[in-house]
Write an enzyme that holds these catalytic residues in place. Structure first.
Site, PDB file in Angstrom:
ATOM      1  N   ARG A 113      13.618  -8.914   3.122  1.00 42.59           N
ATOM      2  CA  ARG A 113      12.230  -8.461   2.950  1.00 42.59           C
ATOM      3  C   ARG A 113      11.885  -7.270   3.838  1.00 42.59           C
ATOM      4  NH1 ARG A 113       8.888 -12.276   5.226  1.00 42.59           N
ATOM      5  NH2 ARG A 113       9.543 -13.857   3.748  1.00 42.59           N
TER       6      ARG A 113
ATOM      7  N   TYR B 198      -8.612   6.449  -7.030  1.00 41.57           N
ATOM      8  CA  TYR B 198      -7.840   5.787  -8.089  1.00 41.57           C
ATOM      9  C   TYR B 198      -8.530   4.466  -8.425  1.00 41.57           C
ATOM     10  CZ  TYR B 198      -3.553   3.515  -9.936  1.00 41.57           C
ATOM     11  OH  TYR B 198      -2.624   2.850 -10.695  1.00 41.57           O
TER      12      TYR B 198
ATOM     13  N   ASP C  81      -4.557   8.801   0.186  1.00 40.32           N
ATOM     14  CA  ASP C  81      -3.646   8.662  -0.953  1.00 40.32           C
ATOM     15  C   ASP C  81      -3.142  10.071  -1.279  1.00 40.32           C
ATOM     16  OD1 ASP C  81      -2.512   8.511  -3.535  1.00 40.32           O
ATOM     17  OD2 ASP C  81      -3.756   6.779  -4.070  1.00 40.32           O
TER      18      ASP C  81
ATOM     19  N   LYS D 146       5.459   7.822  -9.053  1.00 36.45           N
ATOM     20  CA  LYS D 146       5.171   9.060  -9.768  1.00 36.45           C
ATOM     21  C   LYS D 146       6.279  10.082  -9.504  1.00 36.45           C
ATOM     22  CE  LYS D 146       1.538   6.799 -10.971  1.00 36.45           C
ATOM     23  NZ  LYS D 146       0.279   6.722 -10.269  1.00 36.45           N
TER      24      LYS D 146
HETATM   25  C1  LIG Z   1      -0.423   5.495  -9.911  1.00 38.40           C
HETATM   26  C2  LIG Z   1      -1.230   5.698  -8.692  1.00 38.40           C
HETATM   27  C3  LIG Z   1      -1.283   4.714  -7.702  1.00 38.40           C
HETATM   28  C4  LIG Z   1      -0.648   3.355  -7.854  1.00 38.40           C
HETATM   29  O1  LIG Z   1       0.729   3.382  -7.942  1.00 38.40           O
HETATM   30  P1  LIG Z   1       1.532   2.198  -8.669  1.00 38.40           P
HETATM   31  O2  LIG Z   1       2.919   2.431  -8.233  1.00 38.40           O
HETATM   32  O3  LIG Z   1       1.275   2.370 -10.131  1.00 38.40           O
HETATM   33  O4  LIG Z   1       0.976   0.901  -8.143  1.00 38.40           O
HETATM   34  C5  LIG Z   1      -1.999   4.989  -6.560  1.00 38.40           C
HETATM   35  N1  LIG Z   1      -2.648   6.152  -6.399  1.00 38.40           N
HETATM   36  C6  LIG Z   1      -2.629   7.108  -7.325  1.00 38.40           C
HETATM   37  C7  LIG Z   1      -3.355   8.389  -7.080  1.00 38.40           C
HETATM   38  C8  LIG Z   1      -1.928   6.918  -8.507  1.00 38.40           C
HETATM   39  O5  LIG Z   1      -1.955   7.857  -9.458  1.00 38.40           O
END
Ligand SMILES: *Cc1c(COP(=O)(O)O)cnc(C)c1O
Length: 390
Positions: free
Chosen positions: A54, A107, A179, A204
């Site tokens: 983990r 988000y 973020d 992403k």
């Molecule tokens: C997609 C996204 C997330 C979340 O990511 P996941 O891997 O889908 O949980 C967080 N912040 C932004 C800006 C995103 O586009």
């Protein structure tokens, strides 16, 4: 080292893996310890070497080392998804009775986490206008522990004054969490701009091929243990295959991003000449309201941007979207393929106005030949006009 060189070399330790260029996938839960002393030692050192699945494997550590180096932070922590990174980072700093400030352009699942889980645990969220800048000082309270930023905003693409907001957060005794998914470790350097904890959906651009879920949190030295403890206490650990895929994706991030950027700007410029389009939301365009701050603080733009059409019925937008053959309709972004989604019904605001003149869309410019993408959009607009004139 310059960014492209760092991307090729950071986190690599071939000597630990028989000379292999990439660390293999370690499939691990149990790690054996030869002596009682070693077993006891591992309990104390659990964030520095492999002691239990983990807490990460050598593949995880390689990815974390590389991302921390690229972002300019102390250490990084891989998580099971981007949302796990958000949840784990927020929960590291709050307890019942605390208050947090969250950008109104966050988000949507971040909002939902604040409005459900954190609210249920007695943590109060105030949303703030993403364009508030240093004015955020007036919203800071003695119990404000976190200011959460996201720039540009999800779906709406406002660029925030990150240094001003981070400075006000610090002056009020709060941590600034950002973020940084859109900026990526290459195009936005959070720690040079006053951010304490940067996180991103590695799902992403870092993974970059639409085939794995992963998050990454990078922190300053001061906050590392606290955030790592929060994330591992929740059990938000990243999977073995996922960290391997992210490390593999990371090595080509710079070249992919340059193409996503170029095609994104090209499509944005083409779209804004179209009679059907009211506005393109892309901070790299000179007339975008966020352009001056983007130009000051970012080193580039990824392939994700917004489009606002002139007023037209849903049927016409649906015809536009249904007639596209190269742009896929689907959530997420950052992969090699072009994507498009309608966003009018997905944007929730409670602290600042959002009143686009017509339906809104979000486009991800993929790695296809731009001319083919433009031809696809042209087909879409023909279908849209067909509905309007029919
Ligand atoms: C997609 C996204 C997330 C979340 O990511 P996941 O891997 O889908 O949980 C967080 N912040 C932004 C800006 C995103 O586009």
């Amino acid at each position: 080292m310059k960014p492209d060189t760092l991307i090729a070399h950071a986190g690599r330790h071939p000597e630990d893996h028989h000379g292999a260029v990439n660390p293999p996938v370690y499939r691990v839960s149990t790690v054996l310890h030869p002596t009682v002393a070693d077993l006891e030692e591992s309990g104390r050192l659990r964030f520095d070497k492999m002691t239990y699945g983990r807490y990460g494997t050598p593949t995880t550590f390689a990815l974390e080392e590389a991302v921390a180096a690229l972002e300019g932070g102390h250490r990084a922590i891989a998580t099971s998804s981007g949302l796990a990174a958000i949840a784990g980072a927020l929960c590291a700093f709050v307890k019942a009775g605390d208050h947090i400030l969250v950008t109104d352009s966050a988000y949507f699942p971040t909002r939902r986490f604040c409005d459900t889980v954190l609210k249920g645990f007695g943590v109060e969220t105030t949303y703030y206008d993403p364009l508030i800048g240093s004015g955020i000082a007036s919203l800071m309270r003695p119990d404000t522990r976190v200011v959460l930023l996201e720039s540009p905003g999800s779906l709406t693409f406002e660029v925030q004054d990150v240094p001003a907001i981070a400075a006000a957060a610090h002056a009020g005794g709060a941590v600034a969490i950002m973020d940084n998914t859109w900026g990526t470790p290459l195009f936005f350097k959070p720690f040079e701009k006053g951010i304490d904890v940067s996180l991103q959906a590695a799902t992403k651009y870092i993974v970059g091929h639409s085939d794995a879920m992963l998050g990454i949190v990078t922190t300053t030295k001061e906050h590392f243990l606290r955030v790592k403890t929060s994330i591992s206490t929740f059990g938000y650990s990243a999977g073995s295959e996922e960290v391997y895929l992210a490390l593999r994706g990371l090595r080509t991030l710079a070249v992919r991003l340059r193409q996503h950027q170029e095609t994104g700007i090209l499509l944005a410029n083409w779209l804004r000449t179209r009679a059907e389009v009211a506005r393109v939301m892309h901070p790299a365009l000179h007339d975008d309201p966020g352009h001056p701050l983007w130009f000051r603080d970012f080193d580039g733009a990824c392939g994700l941007f917004g489009v606002c059409l002139k007023p037209c019925p849903k049927g016409a937008v649906d015809a536009f979207l249904n007639s596209l053959t190269l742009f896929g309709m689907g959530y997420s972004w950052g992969g090699f393929e072009s994507l498009i989604v309608p966003t009018s019904d997905a944007i929730e605001r409670t602290a600042s106005p959002w009143a686009p003149p017509g339906p809104t869309l979000r486009i991800h410019a993929g790695l296809e030949t731009p001319d083919d993408l433009i031809a696809d959009l042209e087909r879409g607009f023909a279908a849209l006009r067909g509905v309007l004139s029919g």
